[in-house]
Design a protein around this motif. Structure first.
Motif, PDB file in Angstrom:
ATOM      1  N   GLY A 369      -6.789 -13.782  -6.841  1.00 16.70           N
ATOM      2  CA  GLY A 369      -5.373 -14.089  -6.716  1.00 16.70           C
ATOM      3  C   GLY A 369      -4.509 -12.966  -6.189  1.00 16.70           C
ATOM      4  O   GLY A 369      -3.301 -13.155  -5.984  1.00 16.70           O
ATOM      5  N   CYS A 370      -5.093 -11.781  -5.936  1.00 17.37           N
ATOM      6  CA  CYS A 370      -4.295 -10.603  -5.599  1.00 17.37           C
ATOM      7  C   CYS A 370      -4.484 -10.147  -4.151  1.00 17.37           C
ATOM      8  O   CYS A 370      -5.446 -10.498  -3.475  1.00 17.37           O
ATOM      9  N   VAL A 371      -3.542  -9.310  -3.726  1.00 19.61           N
ATOM     10  CA  VAL A 371      -3.525  -8.746  -2.375  1.00 19.61           C
ATOM     11  C   VAL A 371      -4.487  -7.565  -2.293  1.00 19.61           C
ATOM     12  O   VAL A 371      -4.613  -6.781  -3.240  1.00 19.61           O
ATOM     13  N   ALA A 372      -5.174  -7.432  -1.146  1.00 26.23           N
ATOM     14  CA  ALA A 372      -5.972  -6.240  -0.840  1.00 26.23           C
ATOM     15  C   ALA A 372      -5.187  -5.404   0.172  1.00 26.23           C
ATOM     16  O   ALA A 372      -4.766  -5.918   1.208  1.00 26.23           O
ATOM     17  N   TYR A 373      -4.988  -4.133  -0.123  1.00 25.57           N
ATOM     18  CA  TYR A 373      -4.069  -3.323   0.672  1.00 25.57           C
ATOM     19  C   TYR A 373      -4.779  -2.587   1.808  1.00 25.57           C
ATOM     20  O   TYR A 373      -5.919  -2.149   1.675  1.00 25.57           O
ATOM     21  N   ARG A 374      -4.039  -2.436   2.911  1.00 24.58           N
ATOM     22  CA  ARG A 374      -4.534  -1.755   4.109  1.00 24.58           C
ATOM     23  C   ARG A 374      -3.313  -1.266   4.884  1.00 24.58           C
ATOM     24  O   ARG A 374      -2.263  -1.905   4.874  1.00 24.58           O
ATOM     25  N   ASP A 375      -3.449  -0.098   5.539  1.00 28.78           N
ATOM     26  CA  ASP A 375      -2.380   0.383   6.418  1.00 28.78           C
ATOM     27  C   ASP A 375      -2.990   0.899   7.707  1.00 28.78           C
ATOM     28  O   ASP A 375      -4.158   0.619   8.007  1.00 28.78           O
ATOM     29  N   GLU A 376      -2.229   1.667   8.474  1.00 31.74           N
ATOM     30  CA  GLU A 376      -2.703   2.122   9.783  1.00 31.74           C
ATOM     31  C   GLU A 376      -3.909   3.044   9.685  1.00 31.74           C
ATOM     32  O   GLU A 376      -4.640   3.241  10.665  1.00 31.74           O
TER      33      GLU A 376
END
Length: 440
Positions: A369-376
């Protein structure tokens, strides 16, 4: 673990006295001197857990560890709902919570079997082992004793540290495992990386980092970028067919699936269509050459839209060090869940119902149910995983993944649509039956 160890046993009517006695033996072997024991209908388990949580909070003071055993007919338990009931408990914040889910087939009487008997014996004989290592050894023993039953147990972990209930000193040297309990990786190794790059800034850095790690660990690696939803399935099928038709033994495979995720945990291909991760995992489990061999799956994708604010003190970040405030912890962290059968080794999970699901290690970048985080710069999960495995390539993979989770849990993340720090937590699912070390 500082503070008392508390335990609760909930059983539905019809559970034999012998099964309850076996459970009490497990509690004692794990160092739980006292345990609440209650009988209730499965529908009443949630209310019993709520009462347990209220009693712990009213007690006033931290708890070292909580163990909850739930015993009921197969298919009647809803583990995620039951586990969430203990999440708001202030006394349990930051402490390990172990859930033991025991079930039986339709109409079967719940009796003690190989799992409970073996768990009690191993806990008594090897108290210096971490609980995750001990369970892996137990899975191996149960599989040997229940040959032909077509069943396997599974554990789900979001622990942030090694859980040793025997109270071993942290400076004590680790005892070498028996050779019979470690996977033989002397054969070929194969890896498949499927990554959607388009519209996912930083994903290319994950591909490069993971590809370099696979090469360093001796995996023959196949990379496909921007697969459609159909291509996810086709690539897995072709990968399985190549393994089954190649000459020579294959000792280990690693599959990484990296993409956007849908609201119910689906993978989204480059075409925006959905692929079901469970179907892809099942495809790999049908590979004949991989029977009895470890299969590692990494899923870097959102599993919903929830952004976890965590639990703990609400203190402005730059004040935390000055106030010596404890860190905020992800809401889903510090849980170890074991699903098995009271008589033997059946896992009640919908995707873990047969021996085809043995020897699989699946790591999700986010809890359900949760978000997996990623950036540049890439994703928190893949970048941390590569960092830890490069530093300790010969370590027990399950223990290393616990360290990866600890580091991911410590990070504060600012998502694109919120100004407050958010937390992330991995989910590790294992039906491994031996110790897995990727480098000898």
């Amino acid at each position: 673990m500082q503070g008392p160890r508390v335990a609760l046993s909930l059983s539905s009517p019809g559970v034999s006295a012998a099964a309850i006695t076996a459970l009490e033996g497990v509690f004692r072997a794990l160092g739980f001197e006292s345990c609440e024991r209650r009988e209730a209908s499965v529908q009443g388990f949630l209310e019993e857990l709520a009462g347990f949580r209220e009693r712990l909070d009213a007690h006033g003071g931290p708890v070292g560890c909580a163990l909850v055993a739930l015993v009921a007919p197969s298919g009647q338990l809803q583990p995620q709902q039951l586990i969430r009931e203990l999440s708001p408990c202030g006394a349990l914040q930051g402490c390990p919570k172990v859930f033991l889910l025991l079930s039986s087939g339709p109409g079967a009487t719940l009796e003690p079997g190989a799992f409970l008997t073996g768990l009690r014996e191993l806990c008594s004989r090897s108290p210096h082992w971490s609980l995750v290592q001990l369970l892996t050894e137990l899975f191996h023993r149960v599989a040997e004793e229940s040959t032909g039953s077509g069943c396997c147990p599974v554990l789900h972990s979001s622990l942030r540290g090694s859980l040793c209930l025997g109270g071993a000193e942290p400076w004590r040297p680790e005892l070498a495992p028996s050779p019979s309990t470690q996977y033989d990786l002397s054969g070929a190794r194969a890896a498949l990386l499927l990554a959607v790059i388009r519209g996912r800034p930083g994903a290319q850095h994950d591909v490069e980092a993971l590809g370099g790690l696979c090469q360093a660990l001796g995996f023959e690696t196949t990379l496909r970028t921007d697969p459609t939803a159909q291509a996810f399935q086709e690539e897995l099928t072709q990968f399985r067919e190549r393994l089954d038709t190649r000459g020579g033994a294959v000792s280990c495979v690693l599959v990484a699936l990296m993409a956007h995720g849908g609201p119910r945990g689906q993978l989204l291909g480059a075409d925006g269509q959905e692929a079901q991760p469970e179907v892809l995992v099942r495809e790999l489990s049908h590979c004949r050459v991989l029977r009895g061999r470890p299969k590692v799956l990494l899923l870097q994708a959102c599993r919903g839209g929830n952004r976890d604010a965590g639990v703990g003190p609400t203190v402005i970040p730059w004040y935390r060090r000055w106030l010596r405030a404890p860190p905020v912890i992800p809401s889903h962290a510090d849980v170890l869940q074991i699903q098995t059968d009271a008589q033997g080794s059946f896992s009640g999970g919908p995707s873990s119902e047969s021996a085809d699901q043995a020897d699989i290690l699946t790591v999700y970048a986010a809890t359900e149910g949760c978000v997996a985080y990623r950036d540049e710069k890439g994703s928190d999960f893949i970048q941390t995983l590569v960092e830890v495995l490069r530093a300790h390539p010969g370590g027990d993979l399950l223990e290393l993944l616990t360290e990866v989770n600890r580091r991911v849990c410590e990070q504060d993340v600012l998502g694109p649509d919120c100004d407050e720090p958010r937390k992330a937590c991995l989910e590790i699912r294992s039906s491994l039956q031996r110790r897995l070390c990727l480098q000898a």
